[in-house]
Design a protein around this motif. Structure first.
Motif, PDB file in Angstrom:
ATOM      1  N   ALA A 104       0.829  -1.210   0.000  1.00 32.35           N
ATOM      2  CA  ALA A 104       0.000   0.000   0.000  1.00 32.35           C
ATOM      3  C   ALA A 104       0.860   1.256   0.000  1.00 32.35           C
ATOM      4  CB  ALA A 104      -0.926  -0.015   1.221  1.00 32.35           C
ATOM      5  N   THR A 105       1.957   1.226   0.763  1.00 34.37           N
ATOM      6  CA  THR A 105       2.854   2.384   0.790  1.00 34.37           C
ATOM      7  C   THR A 105       3.496   2.619  -0.567  1.00 34.37           C
ATOM      8  OG1 THR A 105       3.328   1.954   3.127  1.00 34.37           O
ATOM      9  CG2 THR A 105       4.859   3.367   1.941  1.00 34.37           C
ATOM     10  N   ALA A 106       3.913   1.526  -1.222  1.00 36.78           N
ATOM     11  CA  ALA A 106       4.504   1.670  -2.550  1.00 36.78           C
ATOM     12  C   ALA A 106       3.499   2.236  -3.546  1.00 36.78           C
ATOM     13  CB  ALA A 106       5.034   0.310  -3.027  1.00 36.78           C
ATOM     14  N   ALA A 107       2.237   1.763  -3.469  1.00 38.53           N
ATOM     15  CA  ALA A 107       1.206   2.290  -4.369  1.00 38.53           C
ATOM     16  C   ALA A 107       0.944   3.771  -4.104  1.00 38.53           C
ATOM     17  CB  ALA A 107      -0.083   1.481  -4.207  1.00 38.53           C
ATOM     18  N   ALA A 108       0.893   4.148  -2.823  1.00 39.44           N
ATOM     19  CA  ALA A 108       0.678   5.555  -2.492  1.00 39.44           C
ATOM     20  C   ALA A 108       1.839   6.416  -2.965  1.00 39.44           C
ATOM     21  CB  ALA A 108       0.480   5.704  -0.980  1.00 39.44           C
ATOM     22  N   ALA A 109       3.079   5.895  -2.813  1.00 39.95           N
ATOM     23  CA  ALA A 109       4.250   6.647  -3.265  1.00 39.95           C
ATOM     24  C   ALA A 109       4.222   6.838  -4.780  1.00 39.95           C
ATOM     25  CB  ALA A 109       5.529   5.937  -2.828  1.00 39.95           C
ATOM     26  N   ALA A 110       3.829   5.774  -5.511  1.00 41.44           N
ATOM     27  CA  ALA A 110       3.743   5.894  -6.972  1.00 41.44           C
ATOM     28  C   ALA A 110       2.679   6.916  -7.382  1.00 41.44           C
ATOM     29  CB  ALA A 110       3.431   4.520  -7.576  1.00 41.44           C
ATOM     30  N   ALA A 111       1.519   6.897  -6.694  1.00 40.64           N
ATOM     31  CA  ALA A 111       0.472   7.874  -7.008  1.00 40.64           C
ATOM     32  C   ALA A 111       0.941   9.291  -6.724  1.00 40.64           C
ATOM     33  CB  ALA A 111      -0.781   7.556  -6.201  1.00 40.64           C
ATOM     34  N   LEU A 168       1.327  12.332  -9.426  1.00 37.36           N
ATOM     35  CA  LEU A 168       0.667  13.617  -9.174  1.00 37.36           C
ATOM     36  C   LEU A 168       1.675  14.755  -9.134  1.00 37.36           C
ATOM     37  CD1 LEU A 168      -2.046  14.989  -8.525  1.00 37.36           C
ATOM     38  CD2 LEU A 168      -1.576  14.579  -6.101  1.00 37.36           C
ATOM     39  N   ASN A 169       2.830  14.486  -8.536  1.00 39.71           N
ATOM     40  CA  ASN A 169       3.863  15.516  -8.464  1.00 39.71           C
ATOM     41  C   ASN A 169       4.395  15.864  -9.847  1.00 39.71           C
ATOM     42  OD1 ASN A 169       5.875  17.189  -6.995  1.00 39.71           O
ATOM     43  ND2 ASN A 169       7.305  15.689  -7.838  1.00 39.71           N
ATOM     44  N   ILE A 170       4.552  14.824 -10.699  1.00 33.11           N
ATOM     45  CA  ILE A 170       5.025  15.089 -12.065  1.00 33.11           C
ATOM     46  C   ILE A 170       4.022  15.952 -12.824  1.00 33.11           C
ATOM     47  CG2 ILE A 170       5.533  13.995 -14.279  1.00 33.11           C
ATOM     48  CD1 ILE A 170       6.692  11.640 -12.728  1.00 33.11           C
ATOM     49  N   TYR A 171       2.714  15.624 -12.682  1.00 29.26           N
ATOM     50  CA  TYR A 171       1.690  16.392 -13.410  1.00 29.26           C
ATOM     51  C   TYR A 171       1.609  17.832 -12.902  1.00 29.26           C
ATOM     52  CZ  TYR A 171      -2.932  17.919 -14.928  1.00 29.26           C
ATOM     53  OH  TYR A 171      -3.962  18.646 -15.452  1.00 29.26           O
ATOM     54  N   LEU A 172       1.456  17.969 -11.559  1.00 26.52           N
ATOM     55  CA  LEU A 172       1.346  19.321 -11.009  1.00 26.52           C
ATOM     56  C   LEU A 172       2.634  20.098 -11.172  1.00 26.52           C
ATOM     57  CD1 LEU A 172      -0.656  18.618  -7.723  1.00 26.52           C
ATOM     58  CD2 LEU A 172      -1.511  19.470  -9.908  1.00 26.52           C
ATOM     59  N   GLY A 173       3.782  19.401 -11.041  1.00 29.81           N
ATOM     60  CA  GLY A 173       5.054  20.091 -11.210  1.00 29.81           C
ATOM     61  C   GLY A 173       5.214  20.646 -12.618  1.00 29.81           C
ATOM     62  N   GLY A 174       4.747  19.881 -13.623  1.00 30.30           N
ATOM     63  CA  GLY A 174       4.816  20.380 -14.991  1.00 30.30           C
ATOM     64  C   GLY A 174       3.954  21.613 -15.192  1.00 30.30           C
TER      65      GLY A 174
END
Length: 357
Positions: A213-220, A224-230
């Motif tokens: 679950a932690t790995a899935a949350a980290a991937a999400a 999200l960071n890549i999208y918002l960061g762009g």
């Protein structure tokens, strides 16, 4: 693939370590049921269970291990009682070798190595084929200690360990009788093995699920960071471009001198600033110089004060980019009771003190 295999192995080791730590902490606050398994003279075993909180407990159970198999019929109440319990197997002295060993007092911290080195001599078995233990050393005369030692064959203990595992016990302790240095009977622990944690495999299972679950949350979060960061980077680039355009327009107006802003910028760069002059002097003059008067008249500055080396002030001001043509406008004097000189220096001021951008 090798990297993935190493990562998987590392995570498995981490999960095992965490599960062990959690079980160790939980064992301090949870009490297990204790079952005593006594060996009888005919080779059979009798199980005794301590009374529960409500005062009830199953009747003693006797059975014989035949060909390392479990007793054919195990009552339901004993199945529930043995599951997760701590079982202590108490062997008879028939198959146990007991000795009273004598060592120097200084050997108390090295008993494990010293006793292991003598297993072949003390018992009929080798170190690999023996299960052994000893009681706490007792001091005797002439700074020596005596240790009650007991051992038995590993072949005698292995079926008991398999029995405890099959019954679902959490741990197994194997003890044997011995005689103390003062002749008192003792029980020596030959084996103390943990078979499973408080929650069995549940802790490891929960850790696996939590890690996934932690790995899935980290991937999400990463996506999200890549999208918002762009998006934020695009807005920042646009804002910086607009700021650069505005600065270029202001610089063009200032250089042309056709607007009020340009005139103000030109006046700022061509008119001496009292604050800038004072700041420049504070950087140039040495710490042993004290200014008593400061006059700015047009493009000239006059400085009066006390110093230890007046001619050096002329050199320092000439070396500065803020002042030119430094000279004395009055004689330098020194009083009879003073160690410093009174100076009077004037110099031309350069109006330009910084970048106009």
């Amino acid at each position: 693939m090798a990297v993935l295999a190493e990562a998987r192995q590392w995570f498995e080791q981490w999960i095992g370590a965490v599960a062990t730590a959690i079980d160790g902490v939980a064992s301090r606050f949870m009490r297990r049921r204790s079952v005593a398994l006594d060996e009888n003279a005919d080779g059979s075993f009798t199980a005794h269970l301590a009374a529960s909180k409500d005062g009830s407990h199953p009747a003693p159970l006797s059975f014989r291990l035949e060909r390392n198999a479990l007793p054919p019929m195990l009552p339901v109440d004993w199945k529930a009682a043995l599951d997760g319990s701590c079982i202590e197997v108490r062997l008879r002295p028939d198959h146990v070798v007991s000795r009273l060993l004598d060592f120097p007092g200084q050997a108390a911290d090295f008993l494990d190595g010293m006793i292991r080195a003598q297993i072949d001599r003390l018992t009929p078995w080798s170190v690999a084929d023996a299960v052994f233990g000893w009681a706490s050393p007792q001091p005797v005369v002439n700074d020596r200690i005596e240790v009650a030692f007991s051992a038995t064959s590993a072949a005698k203990v292995d079926p008991l360990i398999r029995l405890a595992k099959t019954l679902g016990c959490a741990s197994v302790i194997v003890s044997a009788p011995a005689i103390g240095s003062d002749g008192t009977p003792l029980r020596v622990t030959l084996l103390d093995r943990k078979l499973r944690g408080l929650a069995g495999s549940n802790i490891s299972r929960f850790l696996h699920v939590g890690l996934a679950a932690t790995a899935a949350a980290a991937a999400a979060c990463l996506l999200l960071n890549i999208y918002l960061g762009g998006e934020l980077q695009s807005e920042q680039d646009d804002l910086q471009h607009r700021i650069a355009q505005r600065r270029a327009a202001l610089r063009l107006d200032a250089n042309s001198g056709s607007s009020g802003l340009g005139l103000l910028a030109k006046r700022k760069q061509t008119t001496p600033s009292s604050v800038m002059v004072l700041e420049a002097l504070s950087r140039i003059l040495p710490d042993t110089t004290y200014v008593t008067e400061l006059r700015i008249e047009g493009a000239k500055v006059q400085v009066v004060g006390m110093t230890q080396d007046a001619p050096a002030l002329i050199r320092l001001m000439e070396q500065s980019t803020q002042f030119t043509r430094a000279t004395f406008f009055a004689p330098t004097t020194r009083a009879a009771n003073e160690s410093t000189e009174r100076f009077h220096v004037e110099a031309n001021i350069n109006a330009y003190f910084g970048s106009g951008s």
